[in-house]
Design an enzyme around this catalytic site. Sequence first.
Site, PDB file in Angstrom:
ATOM      1  N   GLU A 257       1.023  -1.119   0.421  1.00  0.00           N
ATOM      2  CA  GLU A 257       0.068   0.040   0.195  1.00  0.00           C
ATOM      3  C   GLU A 257       1.126   1.156  -0.006  1.00  0.00           C
ATOM      4  OE1 GLU A 257      -2.902  -0.329  -0.091  1.00  0.00           O
ATOM      5  OE2 GLU A 257      -3.467  -1.766   0.431  1.00  0.00           O
ATOM      6  N   CYS A 296      -3.096   8.604   3.179  1.00  0.00           N
ATOM      7  CA  CYS A 296      -2.608   8.051   2.175  1.00  0.00           C
ATOM      8  C   CYS A 296      -4.591   8.543   0.750  1.00  0.00           C
ATOM      9  CB  CYS A 296      -2.434   6.575   2.242  1.00  0.00           C
ATOM     10  SG  CYS A 296      -3.840   5.695   2.959  1.00  0.00           S
TER      11      CYS A 296
HETATM   12  P1  NAP Z   1       8.033   5.532   4.875  1.00  0.00           P
HETATM   13  O1  NAP Z   1       9.016   6.056   4.927  1.00  0.00           O
HETATM   14  O2  NAP Z   1       7.838   4.192   3.688  1.00  0.00           O
HETATM   15  O3  NAP Z   1       7.824   4.136   6.202  1.00  0.00           O
HETATM   16  C1  NAP Z   1       7.396   2.736   6.176  1.00  0.00           C
HETATM   17  C2  NAP Z   1       7.562   1.863   7.305  1.00  0.00           C
HETATM   18  O4  NAP Z   1       8.867   1.099   6.302  1.00  0.00           O
HETATM   19  C3  NAP Z   1       8.074   2.313   8.280  1.00  0.00           C
HETATM   20  O5  NAP Z   1       7.664   1.494   9.761  1.00  0.00           O
HETATM   21  C4  NAP Z   1       9.665   2.753   8.027  1.00  0.00           C
HETATM   22  O6  NAP Z   1      10.512   2.376   9.085  1.00  0.00           O
HETATM   23  C5  NAP Z   1       9.798   1.235   7.302  1.00  0.00           C
HETATM   24  N1  NAP Z   1      11.454   0.781   6.652  1.00  0.00           N
HETATM   25  C6  NAP Z   1      12.365   2.130   5.852  1.00  0.00           C
HETATM   26  N2  NAP Z   1      13.540   2.048   5.453  1.00  0.00           N
HETATM   27  C7  NAP Z   1      12.517   0.473   5.491  1.00  0.00           C
HETATM   28  C8  NAP Z   1      13.633  -0.538   4.737  1.00  0.00           C
HETATM   29  N3  NAP Z   1      14.420  -0.329   4.180  1.00  0.00           N
HETATM   30  N4  NAP Z   1      13.439  -1.354   5.112  1.00  0.00           N
HETATM   31  C9  NAP Z   1      12.000  -1.831   5.734  1.00  0.00           C
HETATM   32  N5  NAP Z   1      11.927  -1.045   6.248  1.00  0.00           N
HETATM   33  C10 NAP Z   1      11.452  -0.417   5.775  1.00  0.00           C
HETATM   34  O7  NAP Z   1       6.370   5.553   5.442  1.00  0.00           O
HETATM   35  P2  NAP Z   1       6.111   6.649   5.972  1.00  0.00           P
HETATM   36  O8  NAP Z   1       6.744   7.868   6.177  1.00  0.00           O
HETATM   37  O9  NAP Z   1       6.273   5.915   7.696  1.00  0.00           O
HETATM   38  O10 NAP Z   1       4.568   6.756   5.490  1.00  0.00           O
HETATM   39  C11 NAP Z   1       4.126   7.794   4.734  1.00  0.00           C
HETATM   40  C12 NAP Z   1       3.822   7.119   3.210  1.00  0.00           C
HETATM   41  O11 NAP Z   1       3.048   6.282   3.611  1.00  0.00           O
HETATM   42  C13 NAP Z   1       3.144   8.446   2.525  1.00  0.00           C
HETATM   43  O12 NAP Z   1       3.250   8.248   0.960  1.00  0.00           O
HETATM   44  C14 NAP Z   1       1.383   8.030   2.541  1.00  0.00           C
HETATM   45  O13 NAP Z   1       1.069   8.339   0.748  1.00  0.00           O
HETATM   46  C15 NAP Z   1       2.048   6.571   2.926  1.00  0.00           C
HETATM   47  N6  NAP Z   1       0.520   5.713   3.315  1.00  0.00           N
HETATM   48  C16 NAP Z   1       0.166   4.845   1.947  1.00  0.00           C
HETATM   49  C17 NAP Z   1      -1.591   3.840   3.043  1.00  0.00           C
HETATM   50  C18 NAP Z   1      -1.657   2.926   1.905  1.00  0.00           C
HETATM   51  O14 NAP Z   1      -3.129   2.365   2.819  1.00  0.00           O
HETATM   52  N7  NAP Z   1      -2.376   2.735   1.195  1.00  0.00           N
HETATM   53  C19 NAP Z   1      -1.432   4.211   4.224  1.00  0.00           C
HETATM   54  C20 NAP Z   1      -0.332   5.186   4.810  1.00  0.00           C
HETATM   55  C21 NAP Z   1       0.486   5.686   4.499  1.00  0.00           C
HETATM   56  P3  NAP Z   1      10.427   3.267  10.121  1.00  0.00           P
HETATM   57  O15 NAP Z   1       9.597   3.998  10.767  1.00  0.00           O
HETATM   58  O16 NAP Z   1      11.549   3.298  11.465  1.00  0.00           O
HETATM   59  O17 NAP Z   1      11.447   4.424   8.936  1.00  0.00           O
END
Ligand code: NAP
Length: 520
Positions: A257, A296
């Site tokens: 997602e 999102c």
């Molecule tokens: P993110 O920076 O991509 O982080 C998401 C998750 O991935 C966090 O738990 C993060 O951990 C982890 N992560 C980071 N690097 C990783 C790696 N190399 N390997 C495995 N896991 C890793 O996203 P975010 O800033 O938290 O969320 C915002 C984004 O999410 C927005 O773009 C939004 O559109 C999207 N979103 C989508 C949905 C949907 O249902 N489609 C819902 C909500 C949000 P850490 O926090 O420890 O870095």
Amino acid sequence: MTELISNFFSGQWQTGSGTGTSLTDPVLGTELVRVDASGLDLAAGFAFAREQGGAALRALNYRERAAMLAAAVKVLQANRDAYYDIATANSGTVKNESAVDIDGAIFTLGNYAKLGETLGDRHFMLDGEAARLGKDPLFQSQHVMVPTRGVALFINAFNFPAWGLWEKAAPALLSGVPVIVKPATTTAWLTQRMVKDVVDAGIFPPGALSVICGSSAGLMDALQAFDVVSFTGSAETAAVIRSHPAVAQRFVRVNIEADSVNSALLLPDAAPGTEAFDLLVKEVAREMTVKSGQKCTAIRRIFVPETSFDAAAQAISARLAKTTVGNPRNEAVRMGALVNRAQLNSVRAGLDYLKQQAHTLHDGATHKLVDADPAIACCVGPTLLGVRDADSADRVHDTEVFGPVATLLPYRDTAHALALVRRGQGSLVASLYGSDLASLGVTALELANSHGRVHVISPDVGQLHTGHGNVMPQSLHGGPGRAGGGEELGGLRALGFYHRRSAVQASTAVLSTLQPPQAA
Ligand code: NAP
């Protein structure tokens, strides 16, 4: 030093061996708690969940597991106030904004408890009818759905620490699959507290529910062939997950997602002054401001007929101007903060980037913060941008600014509008506004192949529709293309991800033993 909160892993509470990362209040700037996952024996914890948790869950039937979900609902309801306090402090959200996450989580879990009850005392599901394989009806093929013998790893985004956990855990646990959740570090506290309350209540068997707060290092490496991973977050991290050897080489099933540039579309019949026009204005202003646009599913692009552009710009701006922004503890505040300084900087950078191709119709900078120090608080007013030439601007169609920002664009005719919406390359949701029922239906179908959900608002449902951005457990959540290609929720459809489909080819007599017992 603030408290270092524990991880629940291998059936026990364990603190990380490092000093940890501080979680902060985005309005006051104070430190709240610390999280750390270093030193955990990941291989042992995954094995414990897979073997002990999985076996214990699979020994139960759907009805028994559904009863556990219902028991978890009661625990979460009893502790709701504590969750709101954590959300205010750690996410900087006002009560209504926190409700989307917290009450949305409890509602979704409750919904799966009810759905699970309908599946009864079975340990697997039949998929369709038996099909004859040859001339003789004696030898047939029956598809069955059985729970996967692995763990479900959830890597979640920061914006839904409560709902992001339970919307995934509910169908997984109901399916009989143990869960390991790794919340985004920034807001991990709420996820951890909810897991703690449910674990302390002793509802699920050991190994069924684990939480790891802190770095994601090593988690993907711990996955094996029958495990599944469900990721929610940015497109960049999604690409890392998809190309990880666990997925690319060991074929671990993955659901993504990711981000999405969602649309709202005012149909040609909905001129200014009509009810449908007003409904669009209201919904856009709401979507832009709830959780400071950190959803999102939030509306990022608003498409209106050319002749309605100025009226829409004025009406949306007028609504946005009334939004009070600041400290969520102040009763007068309607919109709280972005989650941290990194997000604030990212929203500011995203706005600057979009503004090179757009003009400002309503400037968020004009909002004076209520009860918050602009030098510390990560608050930002809502900004409406406008683009007169929707064809030549490209940034608006592929940039998700994860804050209270949306862009108004004019279209010439319906074909033009559809082409522009599709430039989002696949989104979670589009909403349509109009009174012409046939046009609404046709347009919904036109957009269905590029959207996981099409939310249609006609005046007859003006007061009762569930909201463009609200994800209801009955409906599919996820979207094709850049939205990640994932599918979640959608009632019992969600269980498919946690089950394996297999065709049992056997004599009719053998297959008859798989049928549910006839009601007396
Ligand atoms: P993110 O920076 O991509 O982080 C998401 C998750 O991935 C966090 O738990 C993060 O951990 C982890 N992560 C980071 N690097 C990783 C790696 N190399 N390997 C495995 N896991 C890793 O996203 P975010 O800033 O938290 O969320 C915002 C984004 O999410 C927005 O773009 C939004 O559109 C999207 N979103 C989508 C949905 C949907 O249902 N489609 C819902 C909500 C949000 P850490 O926090 O420890 O870095």
